[in-house]
Scaffold this active site. Structure first.
Site, PDB file in Angstrom:
ATOM      1  N   LYS A 181     -10.042   6.171   4.445  1.00 18.78           N
ATOM      2  CA  LYS A 181     -11.399   5.765   4.808  1.00 18.78           C
ATOM      3  C   LYS A 181     -12.457   6.495   3.980  1.00 18.78           C
ATOM      4  CE  LYS A 181     -14.853   3.997   6.676  1.00 18.78           C
ATOM      5  NZ  LYS A 181     -15.413   4.149   5.314  1.00 18.78           N
ATOM      6  N   HIS A 183      -9.138   3.966  -1.099  1.00 18.31           N
ATOM      7  CA  HIS A 183      -7.771   3.451  -0.996  1.00 18.31           C
ATOM      8  C   HIS A 183      -7.431   2.512  -2.163  1.00 18.31           C
ATOM      9  CE1 HIS A 183      -4.066   2.061   0.614  1.00 18.31           C
ATOM     10  NE2 HIS A 183      -4.507   1.097   1.400  1.00 18.31           N
ATOM     11  N   CYS A 215     -13.100   0.411   8.343  1.00 19.41           N
ATOM     12  CA  CYS A 215     -12.229  -0.084   7.262  1.00 19.41           C
ATOM     13  C   CYS A 215     -12.208   0.873   6.083  1.00 19.41           C
ATOM     14  CB  CYS A 215     -12.749  -1.415   6.721  1.00 19.41           C
ATOM     15  SG  CYS A 215     -12.915  -2.711   7.954  1.00 19.41           S
ATOM     16  N   SER A 216     -11.034   1.019   5.452  1.00 21.32           N
ATOM     17  CA  SER A 216     -10.984   1.686   4.152  1.00 21.32           C
ATOM     18  C   SER A 216     -11.654   0.751   3.142  1.00 21.32           C
ATOM     19  CB  SER A 216      -9.535   1.970   3.748  1.00 21.32           C
ATOM     20  OG  SER A 216      -8.805   0.764   3.675  1.00 21.32           O
ATOM     21  N   CYS A 230       0.824  -1.226   0.000  1.00 21.03           N
ATOM     22  CA  CYS A 230       0.000   0.000   0.000  1.00 21.03           C
ATOM     23  C   CYS A 230       0.853   1.268   0.000  1.00 21.03           C
ATOM     24  CB  CYS A 230      -0.938   0.008   1.197  1.00 21.03           C
ATOM     25  SG  CYS A 230      -2.023  -1.417   1.234  1.00 21.03           S
ATOM     26  N   ILE A 288     -12.575  -0.788  -0.910  1.00 21.92           N
ATOM     27  CA  ILE A 288     -11.887  -1.286  -2.110  1.00 21.92           C
ATOM     28  C   ILE A 288     -12.181  -0.283  -3.223  1.00 21.92           C
ATOM     29  CG2 ILE A 288     -12.033  -3.160  -3.800  1.00 21.92           C
ATOM     30  CD1 ILE A 288     -12.276  -5.015  -1.290  1.00 21.92           C
TER      31      ILE A 288
HETATM   32  N1  COA Z   1     -16.677   1.931   4.163  1.00 16.77           N
HETATM   33  C1  COA Z   1     -17.946   2.375   3.912  1.00 16.77           C
HETATM   34  N2  COA Z   1     -18.807   1.725   3.130  1.00 16.77           N
HETATM   35  C2  COA Z   1     -18.365   0.584   2.561  1.00 16.77           C
HETATM   36  C3  COA Z   1     -17.070   0.078   2.760  1.00 16.77           C
HETATM   37  C4  COA Z   1     -16.217   0.794   3.603  1.00 16.77           C
HETATM   38  N3  COA Z   1     -14.977   0.359   3.862  1.00 16.77           N
HETATM   39  N4  COA Z   1     -16.929  -1.061   2.053  1.00 16.77           N
HETATM   40  C5  COA Z   1     -18.094  -1.251   1.420  1.00 16.77           C
HETATM   41  N5  COA Z   1     -18.951  -0.268   1.725  1.00 16.77           N
HETATM   42  C6  COA Z   1     -20.347  -0.128   1.292  1.00 16.77           C
HETATM   43  C7  COA Z   1     -20.471  -0.239  -0.210  1.00 16.77           C
HETATM   44  O1  COA Z   1     -20.410   1.031  -0.821  1.00 16.77           O
HETATM   45  C8  COA Z   1     -21.848  -0.851  -0.336  1.00 16.77           C
HETATM   46  O2  COA Z   1     -22.804   0.153  -0.156  1.00 16.77           O
HETATM   47  P1  COA Z   1     -24.169   0.160  -1.022  1.00 16.77           P
HETATM   48  O3  COA Z   1     -24.858  -1.129  -0.661  1.00 16.77           O
HETATM   49  O4  COA Z   1     -24.861   1.382  -0.553  1.00 16.77           O
HETATM   50  O5  COA Z   1     -23.725   0.178  -2.449  1.00 16.77           O
HETATM   51  C9  COA Z   1     -21.942  -1.776   0.856  1.00 16.77           C
HETATM   52  O6  COA Z   1     -21.040  -1.234   1.836  1.00 16.77           O
HETATM   53  C10 COA Z   1     -21.567  -3.202   0.560  1.00 16.77           C
HETATM   54  O7  COA Z   1     -20.362  -3.170  -0.185  1.00 16.77           O
HETATM   55  P2  COA Z   1     -19.538  -4.466  -0.502  1.00 16.77           P
HETATM   56  O8  COA Z   1     -18.562  -4.138  -1.586  1.00 16.77           O
HETATM   57  O9  COA Z   1     -20.454  -5.639  -0.720  1.00 16.77           O
HETATM   58  O10 COA Z   1     -18.727  -4.672   0.862  1.00 16.77           O
HETATM   59  P3  COA Z   1     -17.911  -5.930   1.226  1.00 16.77           P
HETATM   60  O11 COA Z   1     -18.536  -6.552   2.419  1.00 16.77           O
HETATM   61  O12 COA Z   1     -17.676  -6.784   0.027  1.00 16.77           O
HETATM   62  O13 COA Z   1     -16.481  -5.281   1.644  1.00 16.77           O
HETATM   63  C11 COA Z   1     -14.916  -4.714   3.343  1.00 16.77           C
HETATM   64  C12 COA Z   1     -16.355  -4.566   2.840  1.00 16.77           C
HETATM   65  C13 COA Z   1     -14.735  -3.899   4.607  1.00 16.77           C
HETATM   66  C14 COA Z   1     -14.621  -6.193   3.667  1.00 16.77           C
HETATM   67  C15 COA Z   1     -13.935  -4.228   2.243  1.00 16.77           C
HETATM   68  O14 COA Z   1     -14.207  -2.870   1.964  1.00 16.77           O
HETATM   69  C16 COA Z   1     -12.503  -4.405   2.637  1.00 16.77           C
HETATM   70  O15 COA Z   1     -11.936  -5.494   2.519  1.00 16.77           O
HETATM   71  N6  COA Z   1     -11.829  -3.329   3.097  1.00 16.77           N
HETATM   72  C17 COA Z   1     -10.444  -3.390   3.502  1.00 16.77           C
HETATM   73  C18 COA Z   1      -9.526  -3.184   2.340  1.00 16.77           C
HETATM   74  C19 COA Z   1      -8.098  -3.403   2.736  1.00 16.77           C
HETATM   75  O16 COA Z   1      -7.761  -4.319   3.468  1.00 16.77           O
HETATM   76  N7  COA Z   1      -7.191  -2.583   2.210  1.00 16.77           N
HETATM   77  C20 COA Z   1      -5.793  -2.674   2.481  1.00 16.77           C
HETATM   78  C21 COA Z   1      -5.529  -2.114   3.812  1.00 16.77           C
HETATM   79  S1  COA Z   1      -3.863  -2.406   4.384  1.00 16.77           S
END
Ligand code: COA
Length: 386
Positions: free
Chosen positions: A330, A334, A208-209, A85, A211
């Site tokens: 966030k 990211h 969480c940040s 990252c 995707i």
């Molecule tokens: N913050 C706010 N809203 C989020 C979000 C987040 N981090 N991630 C997803 N959403 C929202 C989406 O916009 C969607 O909204 P909608 O229904 O109004 O369209 C809803 O939540 C579902 O999204 P979805 O893509 O199905 O979420 P998910 O469950 O597949 O993924 C996480 C959620 C947290 C698991 C994913 O964002 C993630 O893995 N984040 C961490 C990324 C990471 O590790 N980066 C590297 C860091 S070192």
């Protein structure tokens, strides 16, 4: 070493890009940055591009060559830089060193990632490669899980609470409301964070940040030529980088990232300033606890007080120190390889006074802090007018 300035800066909208390809994102950021520098693209002598995991996300490697090809700039030297990252920041550092050394006068630095082409599960595995594949990911520890361990230890040692962590996300979404490039231009409350589902306890969805797809680019040149391109050059006053073990199990402490402390120490030494001289910063808040660790390890707040400072508003826009004016990872999003460059674009806009409703007035020094993995790489840059 010569002084190096940023004379052009641009970012694409961050979010889910269904009608723009990886190549389109690169072209958009690069063309906007070159336009911003009011230069002919032919003046660019080399390219450094940050990209973490395009092979996993879109099946494409050899990104250095792809960038030059896409921009019609063959045969100039174009190099991909990877540090998970922190890929964007190591690209910036490579470009900075190339100009500072006198090797080139003008270089382009970019960062790009297109993460939404695969499922969340596949993305978690791709991102997990930034940790220790053998001892962490293979055992089931994804990135939310690794940062959850850091959060638990901070809560245990310093009494940090889930509400204090939530306050980081609330503040970052509040800043993102004013950022047209942000993925989430919507405010949230502590209640919203607390009610969002657990991803890896104690971290919830809104800790969480997301995707993200996106790209960012800056044009660097020797400071002596900067005013040829812009009336408001921004100097890279310092660049610090350090590393640590990939695996959390090998760290002597789980409540600090030593690589951040070392990178910050070196950067402050080079710029000949200290943490108290920084008025605004973009820090690596991949998870809310990461922002708390960052503001402590960078020396903005005493160890153990980051959570309290966050919930008491000391990191809000135009408070004691404005943290993550763009909305951070966030709120702004990211796209892993692009984040480090986006942080520098935000710093450039702030120092030029072009950040609109999220502008911090009377800014002299802006710091960017970008982490790879769970702290195995940390990069700190200090920007100032000039
Ligand atoms: N913050 C706010 N809203 C989020 C979000 C987040 N981090 N991630 C997803 N959403 C929202 C989406 O916009 C969607 O909204 P909608 O229904 O109004 O369209 C809803 O939540 C579902 O999204 P979805 O893509 O199905 O979420 P998910 O469950 O597949 O993924 C996480 C959620 C947290 C698991 C994913 O964002 C993630 O893995 N984040 C961490 C990324 C990471 O590790 N980066 C590297 C860091 S070192």
């Amino acid at each position: 070493m010569r002084k190096v300035s940023i004379v052009g800066a641009a970012v694409t909208k961050f979010g889910e890009h269904w009608s723009s390809s990886f190549r389109d994102l690169i072209a958009e950021a690069a063309v906007k940055a070159v336009d911003d520098a009011k230069m002919d693209g032919n003046e660019i002598q080399a390219i450094y591009g940050g990209c973490m995991a395009s092979g996993r996300f879109i099946g494409q490697e050899h990104i250095g060559a792809l960038i030059a090809d896409q921009l019609g700039m063959n045969p100039l030297a174009s190099t991909r830089c990877e540090a998970a990252c922190a890929s964007g920041s190591v690209a910036l550092r490579a470009g900075y060193l190339a100009v500072a050394s006198g090797m080139y006068d003008v270089v382009a630095v970019g960062g790009v990632e297109k993460m939404t082409e695969i499922s969340t599960e596949e993305a978690a595995i791709a991102l997990g490669g930034a940790g220790d594949q053998e001892w962490e990911l293979f055992m089931g520890a994804t990135f939310p899980a690794l940062y959850a361990l850091l959060a638990r230890r901070h809560m245990h040692e310093y009494g940090t609470t889930e509400e204090q962590m939530a306050a980081c996300s609330v503040k970052n979404h509040a800043n993102a409301v004013h950022n047209p490039y942000a993925q989430f231009q919507r405010a949230i409350t502590i209640g919203d964070v607390m009610e969002s589902g657990y991803v890896a306890t104690p971290l919830k969805l809104l800790d969480c940040s997301p995707i993200t797809d996106g790209a960012a680019a800056v044009i660097l040149c020797a400071s002596e030529h900067a005013r040829k391109h812009t009336d408001a050059p921004v100097e890279i006053a310092a660049s610090g980088q350090a590393s640590d073990s990939l695996a959390l199990a090998q760290r002597s402490s789980l409540t600090e990232l030593n690589a951040t402390k070392v990178a910050a120490r070196d950067a402050f030494r080079q710029a000949n300033i200290s943490a108290k001289d920084i008025q605004a910063a973009e820090v690596h808040d991949c998870f809310s606890i990461a922002e708390i660790l960052a503001i402590e390890d960078l020396g903005f707040f005493k160890k153990g007080y980051g959570g309290k400072a966050s919930i008491e508003g000391e990191t809000a826009l135009n408070s004691k120190i404005s943290i993550n004016t763009s909305g951070g990872l966030k709120g702004c999003g990211h796209p892993v390889g692009a984040t480090g460059v986006k942080q520098v674009v935000e710093g450039t806009m702030q120092l030029r006074g072009e950040a609109g409703k999220r502008q911090v007035p009377n800014l002299t020094n802006f710091l960017t802090h970008n982490v790879g993995g769970s702290g195995a790489t940390s990069v700190v840059h200090i920007l100032k007018r000039g």
